[in-house]
Design an enzyme around this catalytic site. Structure first.
Site, PDB file in Angstrom:
ATOM      1  N   HIS A 281       0.830  -1.212   0.000  1.00  0.00           N
ATOM      2  CA  HIS A 281       0.000   0.000   0.000  1.00  0.00           C
ATOM      3  C   HIS A 281       0.862   1.258   0.000  1.00  0.00           C
ATOM      4  CE1 HIS A 281      -3.385  -2.660   1.043  1.00  0.00           C
ATOM      5  NE2 HIS A 281      -2.565  -3.198   1.927  1.00  0.00           N
TER       6      HIS A 281
ATOM      7  N   SER B  67      14.764  21.259 -16.437  1.00  0.00           N
ATOM      8  CA  SER B  67      13.588  22.108 -16.607  1.00  0.00           C
ATOM      9  C   SER B  67      13.967  23.360 -17.372  1.00  0.00           C
ATOM     10  CB  SER B  67      13.023  22.494 -15.233  1.00  0.00           C
ATOM     11  OG  SER B  67      12.093  23.561 -15.351  1.00  0.00           O
TER      12      SER B  67
ATOM     13  N   LYS C 251      16.277  21.449 -11.363  1.00  0.00           N
ATOM     14  CA  LYS C 251      15.524  20.226 -11.582  1.00  0.00           C
ATOM     15  C   LYS C 251      16.321  19.163 -12.327  1.00  0.00           C
ATOM     16  CE  LYS C 251      11.784  19.326 -10.958  1.00  0.00           C
ATOM     17  NZ  LYS C 251      10.631  19.668 -11.814  1.00  0.00           N
TER      18      LYS C 251
ATOM     19  N   GLU D  25       9.499   8.130 -17.015  1.00  0.00           N
ATOM     20  CA  GLU D  25       8.111   8.561 -17.210  1.00  0.00           C
ATOM     21  C   GLU D  25       7.602   8.162 -18.585  1.00  0.00           C
ATOM     22  OE1 GLU D  25       8.281  12.442 -14.234  1.00  0.00           O
ATOM     23  OE2 GLU D  25       8.350  12.735 -16.406  1.00  0.00           O
TER      24      GLU D  25
ATOM     25  N   LYS E 226      -1.071  -5.543 -38.950  1.00  0.00           N
ATOM     26  CA  LYS E 226       0.364  -5.265 -38.829  1.00  0.00           C
ATOM     27  C   LYS E 226       0.649  -4.032 -37.989  1.00  0.00           C
ATOM     28  CE  LYS E 226       0.459  -7.054 -43.466  1.00  0.00           C
ATOM     29  NZ  LYS E 226      -1.018  -7.149 -43.376  1.00  0.00           N
TER      30      LYS E 226
END
Length: 459
Positions: free
Chosen positions: A157, A278, A284, A291, A326
Site C-alpha cells: 500500500h 527544466s 531540476k 516517465e 500489422k
C-alpha cells in the site's frame, strides 16, 4: 499505372483515392526480408515437385536476393499503386525475369504468403525481445553484488512494511521478466507453424510439398486447415498480449524508481544521461525516460485491444480488414523493444543512495512483524502476538521512539515470554536477517537466489 495482380476481370483503373486508401506499403515494407525468404523457399519447393525447372528456380532465387539487397540499401522505389511489399517484390521480379517471375505465385495466394511473412517476422521479434529481456535480467543480477550490503524497506500500500535485502528487489524483477520470457517461448510454439501452401482458403490441386517449405523455413510444424490459415491471427493477438504484459512490468518498475528518485524518497540516483532538466527551474533533474517508459506502456496495451476488436467480427476466411493487423504488431514490438534497451542501461547505471536509505531505515517499525514472529516462537498464539506488538507500536509512537528503544522490563510487562535475545531480532537489519523461508528477503535466501540466477543466466 501497373497492372494489378487481380485485375484481369476489371474494366477500369482503380481510383487514385482508393490506391491511397488501400495501400499498406507505407508500413509493411519492413516485411521485405521475410517476404523474400518465404518466396525463395516456395520457389525451391516448386522446383522440387516439378512445377518449375531448376534453372527457373535459380533465376527466381538469385533475382529475389538482388531485390532484397536493393531494398536494404535504400535503392528500391516504393509506389502506392503496387499496394504492399508483396506486390512490389513480385512486380520487380517479373520486370527482371519475365514469365519466369510470373510462375513464383503458383500454388500460393497472398493470403498464405502474408501469414507466412508475419509468422517469420514475429518469430524474429520473439527472439529479439527475449534477448533484450535477458539483458535486463542480467543487469539486475549484476547489481546484486554491488548492493549486497544494502537493506531496503519493502512496501505494501506504499507504506513501509518489512525490511529486505536490496538484491531481493532486483531478483523480483528477474522473476517477472522470466515469466515474460516463458510466455514468449510458449507463444513461439504457435507462431512457428507454417501456413505456406494454404493458398487463398481451400488449398490447391497442384502437387506441392508443404512440409518441405516448412523445413526450409525452420517451422516446427505445418498448419492443418487451409480455412483456418487464411483467418488465423491468434498468434498476433497472443504476441501483442505478451508485449503488453512486458510493458506493464516495465511500467511498474519505472513508477517505483520515479518515486525512489524523488526528494521525498531519495533512494536512488539516476545517470545524467537518462534524466532531463527544466526550462525554467535550473535545479531540476527529471526522470523523463522512466516517465516515458511508464507512458509508452499504454501503447502495447491498446494494441491488444486494437487487434482483438479488428478480429472479433470477421467471418471465415480472409478479409481485407486484416491488412490493419500489422499496425498493432509493429507498434507493440517497436515500443517494447525500445523501452527494454533503455531499461537495461538505466539499471546498470543507477546508484542507490546508501546514506539516505540508512538514515531512514528504522522509520516505520519495519521490525514489528519480526517481533510478532519472535513471540510465536516463544509459544504465543499468532493473533495474541499481533495484538501485543500493535500495542507496543502505539506506545512507541506516543513517545517518538522505536521498538528497540523499549527497555526489557517494559517488553516483558507486555509479554512475559520475552527474553534478552529479543534485541537480536529488533531493528531493521536484525529483522531482515531473521527471514529464512525459501524465497524470502533475508540474507541467506537472497544469496541462494542470486546464485540461482547467475547460473540460469550464465553469469
Amino acid at each position: 499505372m501497373a497492372a494489378k495482380a487481380w485485375g484481369g476481370r476489371f474494366q477500369q483503373q482503380t481510383d487514385a483515392r482508393v490506391e491511397a486508401f488501400t495501400e499498406s506499403i507505407s508500413f509493411d515494407s519492413r516485411l521485405a526480408a521475410v517476404d523474400i525468404q518465404g518466396s525463395q523457399a516456395h520457389a525451391r519447393m516448386l522446383a522440387r515437385v516439378g512445377l518449375i525447372s531448376d534453372d527457373e528456380c535459380t533465376q527466381i532465387v538469385e533475382t529475389l536476393t538482388q531485390i532484397g539487397n536493393e531494398i536494404e540499401a535504400g535503392n528500391f522505389e516504393f509506389r502506392f499503386d503496387l499496394e504492399d511489399i508483396h506486390m512490389h517484390i513480385e512486380s520487380a521480379l517479373i520486370e527482371r525475369v519475365g514469365d519466369v517471375g510470373r510462375k513464383l505465385h503458383t500454388a500460393r495466394s497472398r493470403n498464405d504468403q502474408v501469414s507466412t511473412d508475419l509468422k517469420l517476422y514475429t518469430r524474429e521479434a520473439i527472439h529479439r525481445v527475449d534477448g533484450l529481456l535477458k539483458d535486463l535480467q542480467t543487469a539486475f543480477v549484476e547489481r546484486c553484488g554491488r548492493d549486497q550490503d544494502l537493506v531496503l524497506p519493502g512496501f505494501t500500500h506504499l507504506q513501509r512494511a518489512q525490511p529486505v535485502k536490496a538484491a531481493h528487489y532486483w531478483l523480483a524483477y528477474c522473476e517477472k521478466f522470466d515469466r515474460d520470457r516463458q510466455r514468449l517461448a510458449d507463444c513461439l510454439k504457435r507462431v512457428n507453424v507454417s501456413p505456406l501452401g494454404g493458398a487463398a482458403l481451400a488449398g490447391t490441386s497442384l502437387p506441392i510439398d508443404r512440409h518441405y517449405t516448412a523445413e526450409l523455413l525452420e517451422f516446427t510444424d505445418v498448419a492443418r486447415n487451409s480455412l483456418d490459415i487464411s483467418s488465423d491471427r491468434d498468434y498476433l493477438a497472443e504476441f501483442c498480449f505478451c508485449m503488453a504484459l512486458i510493458a506493464t512490468h516495465l511500467s511498474n518498475w519505472a513508477e517505483e524508481w520515479i518515486a525512489w528518485f524523488s526528494t521525498e524518497f531519495g533512494f536512488i540516483k539516476l545517470p545524467d544521461a537518462f534524466t532531463t532538466g527544466s526550462s525554467i527551474m535550473p535545479q531540476k533533474r527529471n526522470p523523463d525516460v522512466l516517465e516515458l517508459i511508464r507512458g509508452k506502456s499504454a501503447r502495447p496495451i491498446a494494441d491488444v485491444q486494437q487487434i482483438l476488436v479488428l478480429l472479433k467480427g470477421l467471418p471465415m476466411a480472409y478479409n481485407r480488414d486484416m491488412q490493419e493487423d500489422k499496425l498493432a504488431l509493429f507498434d507493440a514490438y517497436d515500443t517494447v523493444a525500445a523501452c527494454l534497451e533503455l531499461a537495461a542501461a538505466m539499471v546498470e547505471g543507477a546508484e542507490l543512495q546508501q546514506e539516505t536509505i540508512a538514515n531512514k531505515l528504522e522509520d516505520g517499525f519495519l521490525d514489528a512483524t519480526a517481533l510478532m514472529e519472535y513471540l510465536i516462537k516463544k509459544g504465543t498464539p499468532m493473533r495474541t502476538g499481533h495484538g501485543i506488538v500493535g500495542k507496543l507500536v502505539s506506545v512507541c509512537e506516543s513517545r517518538s521512539i522505536r521498538l528497540v528503544d523499549l527497555p526489557l522490563e517494559e517488553l516483558q510487562q507486555a509479554c512475559p515470554q520475552i527474553e534478552e535475545d529479543i534485541y537480536q531480532v529488533l531493528g531493521a537489519r536484525n529483522a531482515m536477517a531473521a527471514l529464512c523461508s525459501f524465497g524470502s528477503g533475508g540474507e541467506v535466501p537472497v544469496q541462494e537466489q542470486t546464485e540461482y540466477w547467475k547460473e540460469k543466466l550464465g553469469l
